[in-house]
Design an enzyme around this catalytic site. Structure first.
Site, PDB file in Angstrom:
ATOM      1  CE  LYS A 142      49.155  47.829  38.815  1.00 14.31           C
ATOM      2  NZ  LYS A 142      48.442  48.817  38.022  1.00 14.31           N
ATOM      3  CD  GLU A 146      42.041  46.290  43.408  1.00 12.75           C
ATOM      4  OE1 GLU A 146      42.633  45.226  43.187  1.00 12.75           O
ATOM      5  OE2 GLU A 146      41.709  47.080  42.511  1.00 12.75           O
ATOM      6  N   GLY A 185      39.766  51.429  37.967  1.00 15.23           N
ATOM      7  CA  GLY A 185      39.868  50.196  37.173  1.00 15.23           C
ATOM      8  C   GLY A 185      38.716  49.240  37.420  1.00 15.23           C
ATOM      9  NE  ARG A 186      38.310  49.137  43.828  1.00 13.72           N
ATOM     10  CZ  ARG A 186      39.409  49.883  43.926  1.00 13.72           C
ATOM     11  NH1 ARG A 186      40.392  49.722  43.049  1.00 13.72           N
ATOM     12  NH2 ARG A 186      39.521  50.788  44.867  1.00 13.72           N
ATOM     13  CE  LYS A 211      42.553  55.202  35.977  1.00  7.09           C
ATOM     14  NZ  LYS A 211      41.785  55.166  37.213  1.00  7.09           N
ATOM     15  CG  HIS A 253      26.682  18.729  44.712  1.00  9.84           C
ATOM     16  ND1 HIS A 253      26.088  17.518  44.967  1.00  9.84           N
ATOM     17  CD2 HIS A 253      25.733  19.498  44.120  1.00  9.84           C
ATOM     18  CE1 HIS A 253      24.849  17.526  44.529  1.00  9.84           C
ATOM     19  NE2 HIS A 253      24.598  18.728  44.004  1.00  9.84           N
ATOM     20  CD  GLU A 311      51.038  41.724  36.403  1.00  6.09           C
ATOM     21  OE1 GLU A 311      51.198  42.930  36.087  1.00  6.09           O
ATOM     22  OE2 GLU A 311      51.019  41.325  37.580  1.00  6.09           O
TER      23      GLU A 311
HETATM   24  C1  G6Q Z   1      41.538  48.380  39.951  1.00  2.00           C
HETATM   25  C2  G6Q Z   1      42.963  48.365  40.213  1.00  2.00           C
HETATM   26  C3  G6Q Z   1      43.737  47.324  39.441  1.00  2.00           C
HETATM   27  C4  G6Q Z   1      44.008  47.725  37.993  1.00  2.00           C
HETATM   28  C5  G6Q Z   1      45.028  46.767  37.403  1.00  2.00           C
HETATM   29  C6  G6Q Z   1      45.360  47.083  35.967  1.00  2.00           C
HETATM   30  O1  G6Q Z   1      40.764  49.164  40.413  1.00  2.00           O
HETATM   31  O2  G6Q Z   1      43.486  49.619  40.066  1.00  2.00           O
HETATM   32  O3  G6Q Z   1      43.094  46.076  39.467  1.00  2.00           O
HETATM   33  O4  G6Q Z   1      42.835  47.715  37.244  1.00  2.00           O
HETATM   34  O5  G6Q Z   1      46.184  46.803  38.187  1.00  2.00           O
HETATM   35  O6  G6Q Z   1      45.837  48.374  35.820  1.00  2.00           O
HETATM   36  P1  G6Q Z   1      45.955  49.038  34.393  1.00  2.00           P
HETATM   37  O7  G6Q Z   1      44.601  49.127  33.802  1.00  2.00           O
HETATM   38  O8  G6Q Z   1      46.591  50.371  34.610  1.00  2.00           O
HETATM   39  O9  G6Q Z   1      46.831  48.130  33.579  1.00  2.00           O
END
Ligand code: G6Q
Length: 545
Positions: free
Chosen positions: A508, A356, A270-271, A209, A388, A215
């Protein structure tokens, strides 16, 4: 800001507290004995799902009190505020409109006076065109080869959703295109993912986003190097990289063509985003028609959530039942147990969605929440494997763990008697958890006296059962929307902002501060606490050995 009255001072909350004191010791055996039709009555069928919530430590009176609480916090109005684009993500000043991602083209949903629906459909159309070109082989790699590997590079919300959905819908995938998901900055993730891929046949979908996440950007740069090492021409990047982002400047800086960028918007968390362009790899895998079916499933659950009376509203019921255990019984965790191997990643996906969103300890007015619990710990794995492993603790441990069992009447891979055996475990577990095994029953089996107490199962362990005909794209959409809305309802009652994640943002920033201390040639002056200093020094010594 909201004008919600402190939750625990509400009459509706106090009534629930009193009701809890009065009913806490009633056993599920007693509830079922008192009403032979309980199992049919405490069930709802909507969209394509059947929810049986009868094996919960509650009565119709409990439900009435919980619904009163939902009404007291104006749940209906809060829901409308979300669906109509009010800026309910107050700490970031944003609308929360994942529901617009699946809205029909005819709908009008405005953010700052602009209807966002046409934009959503424009990007969907762009995704359809691109994914069908990749699937048909018309879109070729730089050296003219067909794409056979699609690697999604992203993390958190830009990874867990598409990875879970790809796994869930794997039986519908294009047989010559394999998707992989690289998220961890641990190089192992990238190296293993590409170990058997030919760069000339590999397409990277960089999902971020912000397009600034350490990462994802690190993995994306390694991917570019890996490609260029093989083909040796920078012009190849535009045939092997596409991006999904809200940040066109950073995407261009990376070298990805504007034409190969798929937008989404800051009003999608994001989620909550895998039904946006973040689902591009999924669309390539299963095709646009299947993706559309999935969106229709989301839409049908949205509609149900928005309109059904609370007592027949599946997300509202699951949310209120969760509140009953979380806030009155003091349950700390909630297990999600899908009886379907394709849903292996669902617990991990829901873990992020829920934890989250509602892992907050400050309310929407900025006040610290001291008097009640917010989001539970979500965990689980597919049955029967979990049986199990950890079910023992659910059956006989000292903790109360409410569970969601999810199962299907038809298998995606019918084979011999597997499916009946699988589902008999589902039914047997919910039954055993609820009713247990009494001392008399154990004794009547003639077991040695010393074993009797160990083999008694108290029962009274609650569960919801969600049953559907078959795991299809549509059903997956319904299921995910169901949990999205469950989380929303709980956040609305707990008066938290379910749509920010400042803890994630902090992580981050923190890592970036330590990177130079690990990279430095000369021993750096460390100014952390003594534990962190010692760990960094040890690491520096060992990594140079
Ligand atoms: C989700 C969070 C988090 C995010 C990641 C990746 O709701 O905001 O999990 O999706 O940190 O972020 P970017 O999409 O900006 O790389």
């Amino acid at each position: 800001m909201t004008d919600q009255k402190p939750l625990t001072q509400r009459d509706e909350w106090k009534a629930l507290q009193k009701h809890y004191e009065e009913t806490r010791n009633v056993h599920l055996r007693d509830y079922f004995a008192a009403d032979p039709r309980r199992g049919e009555k405490m069930a709802v069928e909507a969209c394509d799902l059947y929810l049986d919530y009868s094996k919960n430590r509650m009565s119709e009176a409990t439900l009435k009190l919980l619904i009163k609480l939902a009404e007291a916090v104006n749940l209906r109005q809060q829901t409308e505020d979300m669906f109509t684009g009010k800026k309910i993500n107050i700490t970031e000043g944003r609308a929360v409109l994942h529901t617009a991602l699946r809205a029909p083209g005819s709908e009008r949903i405005e953010v700052d006076g602009v209807n966002v629906v046409p934009e959503v459909h424009r990007v969907l159309e762009k995704m359809r065109t691109f994914s069908s070109r990749v699937r048909s082989g018309e879109w070729k790699g730089f050296t003219g080869k067909r794409i056979t590997n699609v690697i999604n590079v992203g993390i958190g919300g830009s990874d867990l959703g598409p990875a879970m959905a790809y796994e869930a819908l794997k039986s519908y995938r294009h047989k010559h295109i394999h998707c992989r998901f690289v998220s961890n900055i641990d190089a192992t993730d990238f190296v293993e993912a590409v170990s058997d891929c030919n760069p000339e046949e590999t397409l990277f979908v960089i999902c971020s986003k912000t397009f600034t996440t350490l990462e994802t950007l690190t993995n994306a740069h390694s991917a570019r190097r890996w490609l260029l090492d093989a083909v040796g021409d920078k012009a190849a990047v535009r045939r092997h990289f596409v991006a999904v982002s809200t940040n066109d400047r950073e995407v261009e800086k990376f070298g990805i063509d504007r034409d190969n960028m798929f937008e989404f918007w800051d009003w999608v968390g994001g989620r909550y985003s895998y039904d946006s362009a973040i689902g591009l790899a999924l669309m390539i895998a299963v095709g646009a028609d299947r993706f559309d079916e999935m969106l229709a499933g989301f839409r049908s659950m949205d509609e149900h959530f928005r309109t059904a009376p609370f007592e027949q509203n599946i997300p509202v019921l699951l949310a209120l039942i969760g509140i009953w255990y979380n806030n009155f019984y003091g349950a700390q965790t909630h297990a999600v147990l899908p009886y379907n191997e394709y849903l292996a990643l669902l617990p991990a996906y829901l873990q992020q969605l829920d934890m989250e969103s509602n892992g907050k300890s400050v309310d929407r007015n900025g006040n610290r929440i001291g008097a009640y619990q917010t989001g539970p710990i979500i965990w689980g794995q597919p049955g029967t494997n979990g049986q199990h492993a950890f079910y023992q603790l659910i059956h006989q441990g000292t903790k109360l763990i409410p569970c969601d069992f999810i199962g299907f009447a038809q298998s995606n891979n019918p084979l011999g008697n597997h499916h009946n055996l699988l589902m008999s475990n589902f039914f047997a577990q919910t039954e055993a958890l609820a009713f247990g095994k009494t001392r008399e029953e154990v004794e009547s089996e003639g077991v040695p006296d010393f074993q009797v107490p160990h083999r008694v199962m108290d029962g009274n362990h609650p569960s919801n059962s969600l049953l559907a005909v078959k795991l299809t794209p549509r059903l997956l959409g319904e299921l995910v929307a169901l949990y999205e809305h469950k989380v929303f309802v709980q956040g609305a009652v707990w008066n938290v902002n379910s749509f920010d994640q400042w803890g994630v943002e902090l992580g981050k920033v923190l890592a970036r501060r330590i990177v130079p201390e690990l990279d430095a040639k000369e021993t750096p002056q460390l100014a952390h606490d003594s534990s962190t200093n010692a760990l960094i020094s040890k690491y520096r010594r060992w990594c140079r050995d």
